[in-house]
Design a protein around this motif. Structure first.
Motif, mmCIF file in Angstrom:
data_model
loop_
_atom_site.group_PDB
_atom_site.id
_atom_site.type_symbol
_atom_site.label_atom_id
_atom_site.label_comp_id
_atom_site.label_asym_id
_atom_site.label_seq_id
_atom_site.Cartn_x
_atom_site.Cartn_y
_atom_site.Cartn_z
ATOM 1 N N LYS A 44 38.939 -2.758 -10.967
ATOM 2 C CA LYS A 44 37.985 -3.815 -10.628
ATOM 3 C C LYS A 44 38.487 -4.622 -9.430
ATOM 4 C CE LYS A 44 35.278 -7.513 -12.658
ATOM 5 N NZ LYS A 44 34.924 -8.236 -13.877
ATOM 6 N N ALA A 45 39.779 -4.935 -9.413
ATOM 7 C CA ALA A 45 40.360 -5.681 -8.292
ATOM 8 C C ALA A 45 40.307 -4.862 -7.005
ATOM 9 C CB ALA A 45 41.802 -6.072 -8.617
ATOM 10 N N VAL A 46 40.654 -3.588 -7.083
ATOM 11 C CA VAL A 46 40.619 -2.710 -5.905
ATOM 12 C C VAL A 46 39.192 -2.622 -5.373
ATOM 13 C CG1 VAL A 46 40.866 -0.313 -5.141
ATOM 14 C CG2 VAL A 46 42.670 -1.373 -6.501
ATOM 15 N N SER A 47 38.241 -2.484 -6.262
ATOM 16 C CA SER A 47 36.839 -2.388 -5.859
ATOM 17 C C SER A 47 36.372 -3.670 -5.172
ATOM 18 C CB SER A 47 35.975 -2.112 -7.088
ATOM 19 O OG SER A 47 34.617 -2.123 -6.753
ATOM 20 N N SER A 48 36.781 -4.801 -5.697
ATOM 21 C CA SER A 48 36.399 -6.083 -5.117
ATOM 22 C C SER A 48 36.962 -6.248 -3.705
ATOM 23 C CB SER A 48 36.882 -7.214 -6.026
ATOM 24 O OG SER A 48 36.569 -8.461 -5.467
ATOM 25 N N VAL A 49 38.239 -5.942 -3.539
ATOM 26 C CA VAL A 49 38.865 -6.051 -2.219
ATOM 27 C C VAL A 49 38.229 -5.046 -1.254
ATOM 28 C CG1 VAL A 49 41.020 -5.732 -0.939
ATOM 29 C CG2 VAL A 49 41.028 -6.979 -3.106
#
Length: 80
Positions: free
Chosen positions: A38-43
């Protein structure tokens, strides 16, 4: 300072997909990997949006009728 390219982003996204596809992940490991994804996708979404903004600024400058159009420095697509 790292000089990453969009190809590097693509590689990171595929690596994350491979980690999510690991059938050996269970319980807490899987939950941790889902949070990371989720964090990778957001960045990644922010990087892509920024690239789109720079592209639009370049197109605006290229399509401007007046040669005096100034693109703000922060929107210039440069190699610095």
């Amino acid at each position: 300072m790292a000089r990453n390219k969009l190809g590097d982003l693509q590689n990171h996204l595929f690596e994350q997909l491979e980690r999510l596809n690991d059938e050996n992940l269970t319980g807490e490991q899987l939950e941790t990997e889902l949070k990371r994804a989720k964090a990778v996708s957001s960045v990644a979404s922010q990087i892509i949006a920024n690239g789109h903004l720079v592209l639009k600024a370049v197109q605006l400058k290229d399509n401007a009728i007046s040669a005096d159009v100034q693109v703000p420095k922060m929107l210039e697509a440069g190699d610095d």
